[in-house]
Design an enzyme around this catalytic site. Sequence first.
Site, PDB file in Angstrom:
ATOM      1  N   ILE A   2       1.133   6.903  -0.968  1.00 36.53           N
ATOM      2  CA  ILE A   2       0.428   6.091   0.029  1.00 36.53           C
ATOM      3  C   ILE A   2      -1.015   5.853  -0.379  1.00 36.53           C
ATOM      4  O   ILE A   2      -1.696   6.773  -0.835  1.00 36.53           O
ATOM      5  CB  ILE A   2       0.450   6.795   1.403  1.00 36.53           C
ATOM      6  CG1 ILE A   2       1.892   7.011   1.861  1.00 36.53           C
ATOM      7  CG2 ILE A   2      -0.326   6.002   2.447  1.00 36.53           C
ATOM      8  CD1 ILE A   2       2.021   7.973   3.018  1.00 36.53           C
ATOM      9  N   CYS A   3      -1.466   4.627  -0.214  1.00 39.94           N
ATOM     10  CA  CYS A   3      -2.877   4.303  -0.444  1.00 39.94           C
ATOM     11  C   CYS A   3      -3.548   4.108   0.911  1.00 39.94           C
ATOM     12  O   CYS A   3      -3.359   3.083   1.575  1.00 39.94           O
ATOM     13  CB  CYS A   3      -2.999   3.023  -1.283  1.00 39.94           C
ATOM     14  SG  CYS A   3      -4.714   2.536  -1.598  1.00 39.94           S
ATOM     15  N   LEU A   4      -4.288   5.132   1.337  1.00 42.98           N
ATOM     16  CA  LEU A   4      -5.008   5.089   2.604  1.00 42.98           C
ATOM     17  C   LEU A   4      -6.298   5.859   2.414  1.00 42.98           C
ATOM     18  O   LEU A   4      -6.278   7.048   2.081  1.00 42.98           O
ATOM     19  CB  LEU A   4      -4.162   5.719   3.719  1.00 42.98           C
ATOM     20  CG  LEU A   4      -4.741   5.688   5.132  1.00 42.98           C
ATOM     21  CD1 LEU A   4      -4.936   4.243   5.601  1.00 42.98           C
ATOM     22  CD2 LEU A   4      -3.833   6.439   6.100  1.00 42.98           C
ATOM     23  N   ASN A  27       0.802  -1.231   0.000  1.00 42.08           N
ATOM     24  CA  ASN A  27       0.000   0.000   0.000  1.00 42.08           C
ATOM     25  C   ASN A  27       0.833   1.278   0.000  1.00 42.08           C
ATOM     26  O   ASN A  27       0.291   2.378   0.130  1.00 42.08           O
ATOM     27  CB  ASN A  27      -0.944   0.006   1.199  1.00 42.08           C
ATOM     28  CG  ASN A  27      -1.689  -1.308   1.348  1.00 42.08           C
ATOM     29  OD1 ASN A  27      -1.554  -1.979   2.358  1.00 42.08           O
ATOM     30  ND2 ASN A  27      -2.428  -1.708   0.321  1.00 42.08           N
TER      31      ASN A  27
END
Length: 248
Positions: A178-180, A171
Amino acid sequence: MKSDPQVEPSGPGGLHRVKVAVMLTLASKLKRDDGLKGSRTSATTSDSTRRVSVRDKLLVKEVAELEANLPFPGLLGLKVFNSELKVNLLPTEVFMDELMCFKMLQENKQITGTCKVHFPDPNKLHCFQLTVIPDEGYYQGGKFQFETEVPDAYNMVPPKVKCLTRIWHPNITETGEICLSLLREHSIDGTGWAPTRTLKDVVWGLNSLFTDLLNFDDPLNIEAAEHHLRDKEDFRNKVDDYIKRYAR
């Protein structure tokens, strides 16, 4: 017969009067345009200043509360943090902090945290660094640095966060993206940013990327996710190698 006032009078004098009239008209138009432009610029500047003021007022409160709500917070660290930010605690609050610390020590509870916040410039609360030190899972023992910038339009928009530590993670890309979900302005699953969220949510979210929110099914770094699916042990070895090289 009278001359039409719109027709240019003959002779050098008439031509001069027409030129003067045109110049006065242009000057007047330019002055009006400058006035409108100045008004727009002033309004834009005022709006920008207002947004920054709202953001900074929110940050003063949120930053003062942030350390107290870090994952597994250390109250000893809280008092140092408050001192650095010149946040005045009431005598009762200081007493309660000391009492809780004493009780935790008496019960042999470790006063440490998996997250640390650092402000390079205490006068700029909108720019800070977060260090996440996972105590379990694939990334245990590593120190991962994140750079956070809170934009002028906060809290209507989320903070901008980048990972400064090179990492092998499904992620987080190797270049720091960032993948959030909560860092997205618009999220399909409804878990994106909302004005009710705070910096505490951001810190907890980043911390959880190494545990609960570690997601191999919806990766940003597809290669890392496929690596894990293909060979979990080799994936762990590469994570460990990255920690030794970049996250100590």
